[in-house]
Write a protein that holds these residues in place. Structure first.
Motif, PDB file in Angstrom:
ATOM      1  N   ASN A  37      -0.762   4.081   1.090  1.00 23.03           N
ATOM      2  CA  ASN A  37      -1.779   4.886   1.767  1.00 23.03           C
ATOM      3  C   ASN A  37      -1.325   5.342   3.155  1.00 23.03           C
ATOM      4  O   ASN A  37      -1.600   4.699   4.162  1.00 23.03           O
ATOM      5  CB  ASN A  37      -3.061   4.046   1.881  1.00 23.03           C
ATOM      6  CG  ASN A  37      -4.276   4.884   2.169  1.00 23.03           C
ATOM      7  OD1 ASN A  37      -4.194   5.916   2.819  1.00 23.03           O
ATOM      8  ND2 ASN A  37      -5.420   4.421   1.698  1.00 23.03           N
ATOM      9  N   LYS A  38      -0.653   6.498   3.207  1.00 25.33           N
ATOM     10  CA  LYS A  38      -0.114   6.985   4.487  1.00 25.33           C
ATOM     11  C   LYS A  38      -1.206   7.371   5.472  1.00 25.33           C
ATOM     12  O   LYS A  38      -1.089   7.143   6.675  1.00 25.33           O
ATOM     13  CB  LYS A  38       0.848   8.158   4.291  1.00 25.33           C
ATOM     14  CG  LYS A  38       0.238   9.481   3.810  1.00 25.33           C
ATOM     15  CD  LYS A  38       0.312   9.602   2.319  1.00 25.33           C
ATOM     16  CE  LYS A  38      -0.243  10.909   1.793  1.00 25.33           C
ATOM     17  NZ  LYS A  38      -0.154  10.969   0.328  1.00 25.33           N
ATOM     18  N   ASP A  68       8.456  -2.848  -3.344  1.00 24.29           N
ATOM     19  CA  ASP A  68       7.745  -3.654  -2.350  1.00 24.29           C
ATOM     20  C   ASP A  68       7.141  -4.909  -2.977  1.00 24.29           C
ATOM     21  O   ASP A  68       7.163  -5.989  -2.383  1.00 24.29           O
ATOM     22  CB  ASP A  68       6.617  -2.832  -1.701  1.00 24.29           C
ATOM     23  CG  ASP A  68       7.097  -2.018  -0.510  1.00 24.29           C
ATOM     24  OD1 ASP A  68       8.216  -2.266  -0.036  1.00 24.29           O
ATOM     25  OD2 ASP A  68       6.341  -1.135  -0.061  1.00 24.29           O
ATOM     26  N   ALA A 100       4.433   4.843   0.994  1.00 25.04           N
ATOM     27  CA  ALA A 100       3.570   5.701   1.813  1.00 25.04           C
ATOM     28  C   ALA A 100       4.292   6.949   2.315  1.00 25.04           C
ATOM     29  O   ALA A 100       3.653   7.916   2.711  1.00 25.04           O
ATOM     30  CB  ALA A 100       3.019   4.906   2.997  1.00 25.04           C
ATOM     31  N   LEU A 151      -2.529   4.167   7.115  1.00 21.33           N
ATOM     32  CA  LEU A 151      -1.569   3.574   8.043  1.00 21.33           C
ATOM     33  C   LEU A 151      -1.418   4.412   9.307  1.00 21.33           C
ATOM     34  O   LEU A 151      -1.266   3.874  10.408  1.00 21.33           O
ATOM     35  CB  LEU A 151      -0.212   3.409   7.359  1.00 21.33           C
ATOM     36  CG  LEU A 151      -0.157   2.377   6.230  1.00 21.33           C
ATOM     37  CD1 LEU A 151       1.188   2.440   5.525  1.00 21.33           C
ATOM     38  CD2 LEU A 151      -0.427   0.980   6.754  1.00 21.33           C
ATOM     39  N   PHE A 177       4.824  -0.983   2.762  1.00 23.58           N
ATOM     40  CA  PHE A 177       4.327   0.387   2.552  1.00 23.58           C
ATOM     41  C   PHE A 177       5.440   1.389   2.283  1.00 23.58           C
ATOM     42  O   PHE A 177       5.373   2.539   2.699  1.00 23.58           O
ATOM     43  CB  PHE A 177       3.500   0.828   3.758  1.00 23.58           C
ATOM     44  CG  PHE A 177       4.160   0.602   5.097  1.00 23.58           C
ATOM     45  CD1 PHE A 177       4.918   1.592   5.695  1.00 23.58           C
ATOM     46  CD2 PHE A 177       4.017  -0.606   5.758  1.00 23.58           C
ATOM     47  CE1 PHE A 177       5.522   1.387   6.922  1.00 23.58           C
ATOM     48  CE2 PHE A 177       4.605  -0.825   6.989  1.00 23.58           C
ATOM     49  CZ  PHE A 177       5.361   0.181   7.576  1.00 23.58           C
ATOM     50  N   THR A 222       0.823  -1.210   0.000  1.00 25.48           N
ATOM     51  CA  THR A 222       0.000   0.000   0.000  1.00 25.48           C
ATOM     52  C   THR A 222       0.856   1.258   0.000  1.00 25.48           C
ATOM     53  O   THR A 222       1.970   1.258   0.529  1.00 25.48           O
ATOM     54  CB  THR A 222      -0.959   0.025   1.208  1.00 25.48           C
ATOM     55  OG1 THR A 222      -1.735   1.240   1.176  1.00 25.48           O
ATOM     56  CG2 THR A 222      -0.203  -0.030   2.523  1.00 25.48           C
TER      57      THR A 222
END
Length: 433
Positions: A108-109, A317, A135, A112, A132, A106
């Motif tokens: 998506n900061k 990642d 992110a 998280l 992540f 992901t």
């Protein structure tokens, strides 16, 4: 003993197909053979979940792979890449994917920073990776260095320029003398800022990243609500000009620190000395400056946003997670063993530069100095000059030694109440010295 044969392919689902998602598709398709060689088996793009399949997209995106049934998709693949952003439905979909034993990558900061712990726990329980790197700071590899490369060291402090929009805005104000409003408009026209730039200019985007960095660096759960946040909306062209005169440049910094008392994380504009490596980070670039006990100072610099740079981090990642899946290994998960106290923002240590308009008469400086002394705040330098635009007034610029945020803020409030003070024109923290 025979080695288990690798599957013919690992199925990959993509959630979201905006700027970053499109670049992920491009890399997966155009570099398929190379990725196969690096992973050890083929990465097969099994589906792309979007809100509306009828929207016209880049020709690189295979139309037959588009679907609006994201929930079904994430439960039928090996790896899920989430680049849709926002809290929901991303949170639900990632949870479904993990519970179906899919590895998740992901960018998506925000998710998280708010819900990371529950997602990490689900990944650990199931025994799959949740990665992540993208992110925080786009293409810059910072998550793995902090989590893995510096795992045997002790990180003391992290200073980061982690929002490209605000860095571009402040850089334009510094170079061209633009007002904040003009620089933001310029950033929007160039695509560096959204139509609604609130998340950037108010510091919320940087605060989410600070929470992630602090959690990793100090092995302690730090959430978004733990991060003291102040954006750049109060920074003026005059502030930027005076920063240059005093040998500084203004940057929006994410600051994560560990002290004897615990951990603090904050985001605010700060004066950075011109000799510090972060002072030279221009345009929409990002940089993270790490201070470690044994490694010393380390600087990570590069493009912090954009489709291709962010997709690069996502793909890093994805390749790593795919290798782990093939070998039956699992990457490093959440580390919270330290469980340090989250300090109140007032306990953070910083320095202030205060610009004051004062009555131009004898004894003013002594009265101001008395207030600083009464609060235990030491003055480092004082610069005084008459105000050309106002008869009988003088400009006073006071820079302090290090003190707690609470003591420094109280000092400024009490100084503002003195009858010899006409105006507190600016208060900026000094960091990186």
């Amino acid at each position: 003993m025979s080695t288990p044969q690798a599957p013919a392919a690992l199925r990959v689902a993509l959630l979201g197909c905006g700027v970053v998602g499109t670049q992920v598709v491009r890399i997966l398709l155009e570099h398929s053979e190379e990725l196969t060689a690096r992973v050890g088996t083929r990465l097969e793009l099994a589906g792309i979940a979007v809100r509306d399949t009828s929207i016209k997209r880049d020709p690189i995106v295979p139309a037959h792979l588009l679907t609006e049934d994201a929930e079904q998709l994430v439960q039928s693949v090996d790896l899920v890449v989430e680049v849709m952003g926002g809290i929901e439905p991303a949170r639900t979909l990632i949870t479904r994917a993990l519970e179906s034993s899919a590895t998740v990558i992901t960018a998506n900061k925000a998710l998280l920073a708010q819900h990371g712990p529950e997602l990490y726990e689900t990944a650990d329980r199931v025994g799959v990776d949740l990665s992540f790197e993208a992110a925080v700071a786009g293409a810059i590899p910072i998550i793995r260095p902090i989590r893995d490369s510096l795992a045997g060291d002790k990180i003391k402090r992290v200073l980061g320029i982690v929002n490209g929009t605000t860095n571009y805005v402040l850089d334009q104000m510094t170079k061209d003398g633009l007002s904040l409003e003009t620089a933001v408009k310029d950033a929007q026209e160039l695509g560096y800022a959204e139509a609604d730039p609130t998340a950037d200019v108010e510091g919320h985007d940087a605060a989410a990243k600070a929470a992630i960095l602090a959690s990793l660096a100090f092995h302690t759960r730090v959430s978004l609500k733990d991060v003291a946040c102040e954006g750049i909306t109060s920074v003026t062209a005059d502030d930027v000009a005076w920063a240059s005169k005093s040998g500084h440049v203004i940057k929006l910094l994410a600051i994560c620190e560990q002290t004897a008392g615990g951990v603090s994380a904050r985001v605010h504009p700060a004066l950075v000395p011109l000799g510090h490596p972060l002072s030279t980070v221009g345009g929409a670039f990002n940089a993270v400056f790490v201070e470690a006990e044994n490694a010393g100072p380390l600087m990570f610099y590069g493009q912090g946003a954009g489709g291709a740079p962010t997709a690069s981090a996502v793909m890093g990642d994805l390749v790593s997670a795919a290798r782990n899946r093939l070998s039956g290994a699992k990457g490093a998960g959440e580390s919270t063993y330290a469980d340090l106290e989250i300090l109140d923002p007032g306990e953070a240590t910083t320095r202030y530069q205060v610009r004051l308009s004062v009555a131009d008469k004898p004894g003013v400086l002594a009265r101001i100095a008395d207030v600083f002394a009464a609060n235990g705040v030491s003055i480092e330098t004082v610069t005084q000059a008459p105000r050309a635009d106002k008869h009988g007034a003088a400009l006073l610029v006071v820079t302090t030694h290090a003190g707690t945020e609470a003591a420094l803020a109280q000092t400024v409030r009490q100084v503002a109440d003195l009858d010899v003070i006409e105006e507190v024109m600016s208060v900026l923290r000094v960091e990186g010295s």
